[in-house]
Scaffold this motif. Structure first.
Motif, PDB file in Angstrom:
ATOM      1  N   ARG A  44       0.806  -1.308   0.155  1.00  0.00           N
ATOM      2  CA  ARG A  44       0.035   0.226   0.123  1.00  0.00           C
ATOM      3  C   ARG A  44       0.928   1.184  -0.179  1.00  0.00           C
ATOM      4  NH1 ARG A  44      -4.695  -2.077   4.372  1.00  0.00           N
ATOM      5  NH2 ARG A  44      -6.097  -2.751   2.783  1.00  0.00           N
ATOM      6  N   ALA A  45       1.936   1.052   0.879  1.00  0.00           N
ATOM      7  CA  ALA A  45       2.842   2.465   0.758  1.00  0.00           C
ATOM      8  C   ALA A  45       3.461   2.538  -0.607  1.00  0.00           C
ATOM      9  CB  ALA A  45       3.581   2.342   1.873  1.00  0.00           C
ATOM     10  N   HIS A 253      -5.448  -0.831 -10.801  1.00  0.00           N
ATOM     11  CA  HIS A 253      -5.939  -0.597  -9.462  1.00  0.00           C
ATOM     12  C   HIS A 253      -6.903  -1.373  -8.762  1.00  0.00           C
ATOM     13  CE1 HIS A 253      -6.050   2.543  -5.985  1.00  0.00           C
ATOM     14  NE2 HIS A 253      -7.333   2.147  -6.227  1.00  0.00           N
ATOM     15  N   ARG A 254      -7.821  -1.891  -9.646  1.00  0.00           N
ATOM     16  CA  ARG A 254      -8.965  -2.596  -8.903  1.00  0.00           C
ATOM     17  C   ARG A 254      -8.303  -3.955  -8.446  1.00  0.00           C
ATOM     18  NH1 ARG A 254     -14.725  -3.044 -11.929  1.00  0.00           N
ATOM     19  NH2 ARG A 254     -15.884  -4.293 -10.400  1.00  0.00           N
ATOM     20  N   PHE A 255      -7.603  -4.574  -9.362  1.00  0.00           N
ATOM     21  CA  PHE A 255      -6.969  -5.578  -9.149  1.00  0.00           C
ATOM     22  C   PHE A 255      -6.077  -5.787  -7.884  1.00  0.00           C
ATOM     23  CE2 PHE A 255      -4.535  -9.608  -9.694  1.00  0.00           C
ATOM     24  CZ  PHE A 255      -5.100 -10.550 -10.412  1.00  0.00           C
ATOM     25  N   LEU A 256      -5.142  -4.600  -7.629  1.00  0.00           N
ATOM     26  CA  LEU A 256      -4.539  -4.586  -6.434  1.00  0.00           C
ATOM     27  C   LEU A 256      -5.485  -4.424  -5.243  1.00  0.00           C
ATOM     28  CD1 LEU A 256      -1.925  -1.966  -7.851  1.00  0.00           C
ATOM     29  CD2 LEU A 256      -1.233  -4.100  -6.960  1.00  0.00           C
ATOM     30  N   ASP A 257      -6.247  -3.849  -5.448  1.00  0.00           N
ATOM     31  CA  ASP A 257      -7.338  -3.585  -4.112  1.00  0.00           C
ATOM     32  C   ASP A 257      -7.761  -5.120  -3.572  1.00  0.00           C
ATOM     33  OD1 ASP A 257      -7.234  -0.928  -3.618  1.00  0.00           O
ATOM     34  OD2 ASP A 257      -8.962  -0.472  -4.765  1.00  0.00           O
ATOM     35  N   GLU A 258      -8.227  -5.739  -4.760  1.00  0.00           N
ATOM     36  CA  GLU A 258      -8.748  -7.249  -4.624  1.00  0.00           C
ATOM     37  C   GLU A 258      -7.763  -8.119  -3.808  1.00  0.00           C
ATOM     38  OE1 GLU A 258     -10.245  -8.574  -8.183  1.00  0.00           O
ATOM     39  OE2 GLU A 258     -11.980  -7.254  -8.074  1.00  0.00           O
ATOM     40  N   GLU A 259      -6.441  -7.810  -4.276  1.00  0.00           N
ATOM     41  CA  GLU A 259      -5.413  -8.556  -3.699  1.00  0.00           C
ATOM     42  C   GLU A 259      -5.097  -8.128  -2.361  1.00  0.00           C
ATOM     43  OE1 GLU A 259      -2.501 -11.694  -3.603  1.00  0.00           O
ATOM     44  OE2 GLU A 259      -4.124 -10.942  -5.278  1.00  0.00           O
ATOM     45  N   PHE A 260      -5.229  -6.823  -1.825  1.00  0.00           N
ATOM     46  CA  PHE A 260      -5.126  -6.088  -0.658  1.00  0.00           C
ATOM     47  C   PHE A 260      -6.031  -6.844   0.245  1.00  0.00           C
ATOM     48  CE2 PHE A 260      -2.545  -2.447  -2.444  1.00  0.00           C
ATOM     49  CZ  PHE A 260      -1.559  -2.835  -2.861  1.00  0.00           C
ATOM     50  N   ASP A 261      -7.176  -6.951  -0.423  1.00  0.00           N
ATOM     51  CA  ASP A 261      -8.442  -7.537   0.469  1.00  0.00           C
ATOM     52  C   ASP A 261      -8.214  -8.698   1.056  1.00  0.00           C
ATOM     53  OD1 ASP A 261      -9.807  -4.798   0.293  1.00  0.00           O
ATOM     54  OD2 ASP A 261     -11.172  -5.612  -1.208  1.00  0.00           O
ATOM     55  N   GLN A 262      -7.675  -9.647   0.196  1.00  0.00           N
ATOM     56  CA  GLN A 262      -7.476 -10.989   0.385  1.00  0.00           C
ATOM     57  C   GLN A 262      -6.419 -10.889   1.565  1.00  0.00           C
ATOM     58  OE1 GLN A 262      -6.267 -13.299  -3.121  1.00  0.00           O
ATOM     59  NE2 GLN A 262      -6.041 -15.376  -1.928  1.00  0.00           N
ATOM     60  N   LEU A 263      -5.250 -10.083   1.239  1.00  0.00           N
ATOM     61  CA  LEU A 263      -4.222 -10.489   2.297  1.00  0.00           C
ATOM     62  C   LEU A 263      -4.680  -9.775   3.675  1.00  0.00           C
ATOM     63  CD1 LEU A 263      -1.150  -8.678   0.406  1.00  0.00           C
ATOM     64  CD2 LEU A 263      -1.369 -11.272   1.315  1.00  0.00           C
ATOM     65  N   ALA A 264      -5.698  -8.883   3.586  1.00  0.00           N
ATOM     66  CA  ALA A 264      -6.254  -8.478   5.016  1.00  0.00           C
ATOM     67  C   ALA A 264      -6.932  -9.587   5.787  1.00  0.00           C
ATOM     68  CB  ALA A 264      -7.037  -7.189   4.991  1.00  0.00           C
ATOM     69  N   MET A 265      -7.742 -10.252   4.945  1.00  0.00           N
ATOM     70  CA  MET A 265      -8.546 -11.163   5.470  1.00  0.00           C
ATOM     71  C   MET A 265      -7.557 -12.450   6.012  1.00  0.00           C
ATOM     72  SD  MET A 265     -11.195 -13.852   3.538  1.00  0.00           S
ATOM     73  CE  MET A 265      -9.693 -14.735   2.532  1.00  0.00           C
ATOM     74  N   MET A 266      -6.795 -12.712   5.362  1.00  0.00           N
ATOM     75  CA  MET A 266      -5.905 -13.860   5.902  1.00  0.00           C
ATOM     76  C   MET A 266      -4.983 -13.244   7.128  1.00  0.00           C
ATOM     77  SD  MET A 266      -4.244 -15.241   2.174  1.00  0.00           S
ATOM     78  CE  MET A 266      -3.344 -16.487   2.779  1.00  0.00           C
ATOM     79  N   SER A 267      -4.726 -12.010   7.286  1.00  0.00           N
ATOM     80  CA  SER A 267      -3.955 -11.577   8.313  1.00  0.00           C
ATOM     81  C   SER A 267      -4.827 -11.668   9.547  1.00  0.00           C
ATOM     82  CB  SER A 267      -3.534 -10.112   8.170  1.00  0.00           C
ATOM     83  OG  SER A 267      -4.564  -9.186   8.136  1.00  0.00           O
ATOM     84  N   LYS A 268      -6.148 -11.823   9.401  1.00  0.00           N
ATOM     85  CA  LYS A 268      -6.919 -12.006  10.675  1.00  0.00           C
ATOM     86  C   LYS A 268      -7.243 -13.375  10.787  1.00  0.00           C
ATOM     87  CE  LYS A 268      -9.321  -7.533   9.467  1.00  0.00           C
ATOM     88  NZ  LYS A 268     -10.712  -6.943   8.677  1.00  0.00           N
ATOM     89  N   MET A 269      -7.225 -14.312   9.862  1.00  0.00           N
ATOM     90  CA  MET A 269      -7.829 -15.406  10.018  1.00  0.00           C
ATOM     91  C   MET A 269      -6.696 -16.359  10.927  1.00  0.00           C
ATOM     92  SD  MET A 269      -9.118 -18.150   7.263  1.00  0.00           S
ATOM     93  CE  MET A 269      -7.767 -18.200   6.543  1.00  0.00           C
ATOM     94  N   PHE A 270      -5.183 -16.520  10.225  1.00  0.00           N
ATOM     95  CA  PHE A 270      -4.282 -17.458  10.714  1.00  0.00           C
ATOM     96  C   PHE A 270      -3.694 -17.136  12.029  1.00  0.00           C
ATOM     97  CE2 PHE A 270      -4.162 -18.608   6.300  1.00  0.00           C
ATOM     98  CZ  PHE A 270      -4.246 -19.956   6.178  1.00  0.00           C
ATOM     99  N   PRO A 271      -3.619 -15.821  12.401  1.00  0.00           N
ATOM    100  CA  PRO A 271      -3.003 -15.569  13.553  1.00  0.00           C
ATOM    101  C   PRO A 271      -4.170 -16.050  14.854  1.00  0.00           C
ATOM    102  CG  PRO A 271      -2.534 -13.697  12.322  1.00  0.00           C
ATOM    103  CD  PRO A 271      -3.359 -14.618  11.506  1.00  0.00           C
ATOM    104  N   VAL A 272      -5.301 -16.018  14.683  1.00  0.00           N
ATOM    105  CA  VAL A 272      -6.475 -16.186  15.582  1.00  0.00           C
ATOM    106  C   VAL A 272      -6.344 -17.681  15.933  1.00  0.00           C
ATOM    107  CG1 VAL A 272      -8.665 -16.694  15.895  1.00  0.00           C
ATOM    108  CG2 VAL A 272      -7.657 -14.302  15.100  1.00  0.00           C
ATOM    109  N   ILE A 273      -6.050 -18.476  14.751  1.00  0.00           N
ATOM    110  CA  ILE A 273      -5.818 -19.967  15.307  1.00  0.00           C
ATOM    111  C   ILE A 273      -4.648 -20.220  16.026  1.00  0.00           C
ATOM    112  CG2 ILE A 273      -5.394 -22.257  14.063  1.00  0.00           C
ATOM    113  CD1 ILE A 273      -6.830 -21.219  11.439  1.00  0.00           C
ATOM    114  N   PHE A 274      -3.505 -19.571  15.515  1.00  0.00           N
ATOM    115  CA  PHE A 274      -2.101 -20.027  16.476  1.00  0.00           C
ATOM    116  C   PHE A 274      -2.384 -19.499  17.841  1.00  0.00           C
ATOM    117  CE2 PHE A 274      -0.547 -20.113  12.010  1.00  0.00           C
ATOM    118  CZ  PHE A 274       0.112 -21.253  12.053  1.00  0.00           C
ATOM    119  N   LEU A 275      -2.840 -18.356  18.245  1.00  0.00           N
ATOM    120  CA  LEU A 275      -2.982 -17.762  19.479  1.00  0.00           C
ATOM    121  C   LEU A 275      -3.746 -18.336  20.214  1.00  0.00           C
ATOM    122  CD1 LEU A 275      -2.367 -13.817  18.489  1.00  0.00           C
ATOM    123  CD2 LEU A 275      -0.664 -15.687  19.414  1.00  0.00           C
ATOM    124  N   GLY A 276      -5.064 -19.193  19.750  1.00  0.00           N
ATOM    125  CA  GLY A 276      -6.042 -19.611  20.183  1.00  0.00           C
ATOM    126  C   GLY A 276      -5.337 -20.970  20.700  1.00  0.00           C
TER     127      GLY A 276
END
Length: 710
Positions: A44-45, A253-276
């Motif tokens: 993003r930066a 730009h739209r393709f980049l946004d969709e890729e960023f949304d997928q990364l954001a979703m994965m950043s929320k899902m996997f850490p929760v599993i490990f920390l749980g």
């Protein structure tokens, strides 16, 4: 060093194996979070910095032809800060030694060398010299794919005329970070390239001297994008405007946004599993530690240590384990983010990657880990704090065992004593046993995720390119043309079958939902392109109405029978209604479909087509067909089905291989942490019991079976 601190370090040393195992699980959680968030923030930066320095436009529109004098009227639209009128055209490119058709896009740049918007980032060579008609700059990806360097030559068919061009430089553009051919899904840098030529030279080649067919705008701060787009569309309507759109709908730009949304979703899902999982392991370990140290807690309290001191003692133990995991996770996560960055830099054409690891990301990862550790051990630490000295001096009450449910079902006679011990011990703590099973299941599930994605991609390919899209070559024309072109294509060497299609850019609206896509008109009874239902059976297109892909129907919130508002984004831009006749399952793309004749009637036009699908032979006929396609000026894009599959596999395999490797390593760590801690605790809890069994004559193998069988 205070007595409690010495006890802390001794306890940590005695349980070092368990502490390391738990710390590694926390490390995985922190590493996944750091990896996804760091690469997301970095991309993003990088994009924001690239857009800012190279003045990426805010609004885009293509049209048929307009006089250059119209520019002043565009500049006068309220909210417009800067305007660049351009000439843009699709071209056929002839690369020496490369037999397959190559198409591209050629964009005019100012002869003076100053681009007000969408500035080029030169990677090698120089800018085109003013008013030179044979100089071009090519996209870096296209140059790398063919080994071009400044000074090399290539030929291009521009507006039906063949020209020899000199490559004077290679460049990147914020407009083509994700470089796709018309109708493409994945980049193919060998068969599609972007080039830039001086405005005067390209205008003369396209008979557009003093005219333009493309406009990009920069908006003033606080300007309303929709208001500007509405005014621009009304102004360009008489000049064949194809509908202005904002940056969020710009393809790259739209393709980049969709890729960023997928990364954001994965950043929320996997850490929760490990920390749980880590929280559960800490709970089990600290609970057992408190149980074993009941007498020590009683002595500490008898010597005057209060509840707060005892609570802080065990919390410090937890925090040290968490600190080990957090420190390692930050280091590993940053390293993995760098590796991911290299993959993304091959896929997205950025000039550089501004790697960013923000302090707030480290704080969030640390806070989440500490929170998981504290939450997981809260009850165990509280039990230690409220334990009264007199009660703590007493030994733990003996465990009460009951018959397991297999025994109650009448299977006892077939169960040996060790088997009954295993089942009864599991049943004595059903919650702990269930969560342990869940932890191992999570590890197995994470391992399967990478392989599942690989199998899913393979399945998608089989359906999309084996059952639905079965053509050998697909063509896209520069503009809608007469149906007679079908017979010209059928007469080309090596062509066995031709099916034509009409593609109309539209904006579909239903309620407050809207989506820009294209309605594709297909021939009835087609065999090269087929629509499939949920059971993968070919379906016939109805004589009226529109069929949507399941994903598009879900986004718009429509069902068969609903009526859509369709705004056509070409020609006179009519707004009409169409009935949703059905929904089809499609894995790639978000499109709508109509029967070809129905779409022509919907557009109130004669039999027109936008492209074709070909089934072709091979050998010498195929080589002659390639040569013929290279000389067809109306062809804007050529896609080879076999090459599309190769591009798909290449793109997906690079990322899937990385994800599968990381998932496999992390899942092994989870499984190790869960199994090792469970086995250690079971051994600690049952050491006297197992020793007694040895005295009674049980062998080492039988004792191991009881422990490992559980």
């Amino acid at each position: 060093m205070r007595a409690l601190n010495r006890k802390l370090w001794r306890d940590l040393w005695l349980m070092k194996g368990q502490a390391v195992a738990i710390g590694l699980v926390i490390l995985c959680g922190v590493a996944t979070y750091i990896m996804f968030i760091a690469i997301l923030d970095s991309l993003r930066a990088t994009r924001a910095d690239y857009y800012s320095h190279n003045r990426f436009a805010d609004v885009f529109v293509s049209l048929k032809r307009a006089p250059e004098g119209l520019r002043r009227q565009i500049e006068a639209i309220p909210g417009v800060a800067r305007v660049e009128t351009r000439v843009v055209a699709g071209v056929n490119i002839d690369v020496e030694g490369f037999a397959e058709p190559v198409t591209g896009l050629i964009v005019a740049v100012p002869d003076e060398g100053h681009q007000p918007l969408n500035r080029l980032y030169l990677r090698s060579g120089r800018y085109v010299e003013p008013y030179r008609s044979d100089e071009v700059i090519v996209s870096e990806a296209f140059a790398e794919a063919h080994g071009f360097t400044p000074g090399d030559r290539l030929a291009a068919v521009i507006n039906g005329r063949r020209q020899s061009l000199v490559i004077v430089g290679t460049a990147l553009s914020p407009e083509y970070i994700h470089q796709l051919r018309p109708g493409g899904i994945f980049p193919d840098y060998k068969r599609y390239g972007v080039m830039w030529m001086g405005r005067k030279a390209l205008g003369n080649a396209l008979d557009m001297d003093g005219a333009f067919n493309d406009v990009v705008l920069e908006l003033a701060a606080g300007a309303g994008e929709h208001d500007v787009i509405d005014r621009l569309d009304r102004l360009l309507d008489r000049y064949g405007g194809l509908g202005a759109y904002g940056r969020e709908d710009q393809r790259s730009h739209r393709f980049l946004d969709e890729e960023f949304d997928q990364l954001a979703m994965m950043s929320k899902m996997f850490p929760v599993i490990f920390l749980g999982v880590a929280a559960f392991l800490l709970n089990v370990v600290i609970t057992r530690l408190v149980g074993l140290q009941r007498e020590q807690i009683a002595i500490l309290k008898a010597f005057g240590y209060g509840n707060a001191a005892v609570t802080w003692h065990y919390l410090k133990l937890v925090l040290l384990v968490v600190a080990f995991g957090v420190a390692g996770g930050i280091a590993v996560g940053a390293w993995l983010a760098h590796l991911m960055g290299k993959i993304y830099m091959e896929f997205f054409r950025f000039p550089y990657l501004a790697f960013t690891l923000n302090a707030h990301v480290l704080i969030e990862a640390t806070a989440a880990s500490v929170g998981a550790g504290a939450f997981g051990t809260l009850l165990a630490v509280r039990r230690a704090a409220v334990l009264k000295p007199a009660e703590a001096m007493q030994a733990e009450p003996p465990a009460r065992y009951r018959e397991s449910w297999p025994e109650r079902l009448g299977l006892r006679r077939w169960l040996t004593p060790p088997n009954r011990m295993i089942l009864r011990h599991i049943g004595r703590r059903p919650f702990k046993s269930a969560v342990t099973v869940c932890g191992i299941a999570v590890a197995c599930g994470i391992t399967m995720t990478g392989h599942f994605q690989k199998d899913t991609v393979g399945y998608m390919l089989d359906i999309q390119y084996g059952m639905s899209q079965r053509e050998d070559i697909s063509l896209v024309f520069t503009e809608p043309t007469s149906y007679r072109a079908r017979y010209e294509l059928a007469a080309l060497p090596g062509v066995r079958r031709v099916e034509v299609q009409r593609s109309v850019p539209v904006e579909l609206r239903f309620g407050h939902h809207s989506y820009r896509t294209a309605i594709r008109g297909m021939q009835p009874g087609g065999d090269l392109q087929r629509l499939l239902d949920a059971e993968l059976r070919p379906i016939e297109l109805p004589s009226s109405g529109v069929i949507l892909t399941d994903y598009l129907a879900e986004m718009l919130g429509v069902r068969p029978g609903d009526r859509l508002t369709v705004e056509v984004l070409e020609g006179g831009r009519p707004v009409r209604e169409a009935k949703v006749a059905g929904v089809v399952k499609e894995y790639l793309g978000v499109s709508a479909y109509m029967e070809l004749g129905a779409l022509n009637r919907f557009m109130r036009e004669g039999p027109a087509i936008s492209g074709a699908w070909l089934a072709v032979g091979d050998g010498d006929e195929l080589a002659r067909l390639y040569r013929a396609l290279k000389d067809m000026p109306r062809v804007a894009g050529v896609a080879l089905r076999k090459q599309e599959i190769r591009n798909f596999n290449k793109t997906m395999n690079e990322s899937l291989l990385f994800y599968t490797f990381v998932a496999m390593i992390f899942s092994v760590i989870i499984a190790f942490g869960v199994v090792y801690n469970s086995a250690r605790i079971a051994l600690t809890e049952r050491s006297r019991e197992l020793a007694s069994l040895r005295v009674l004559g049980f062998t080492r193998g039988e004792i191991s079976y009881i422990l490992l069988g559980e």
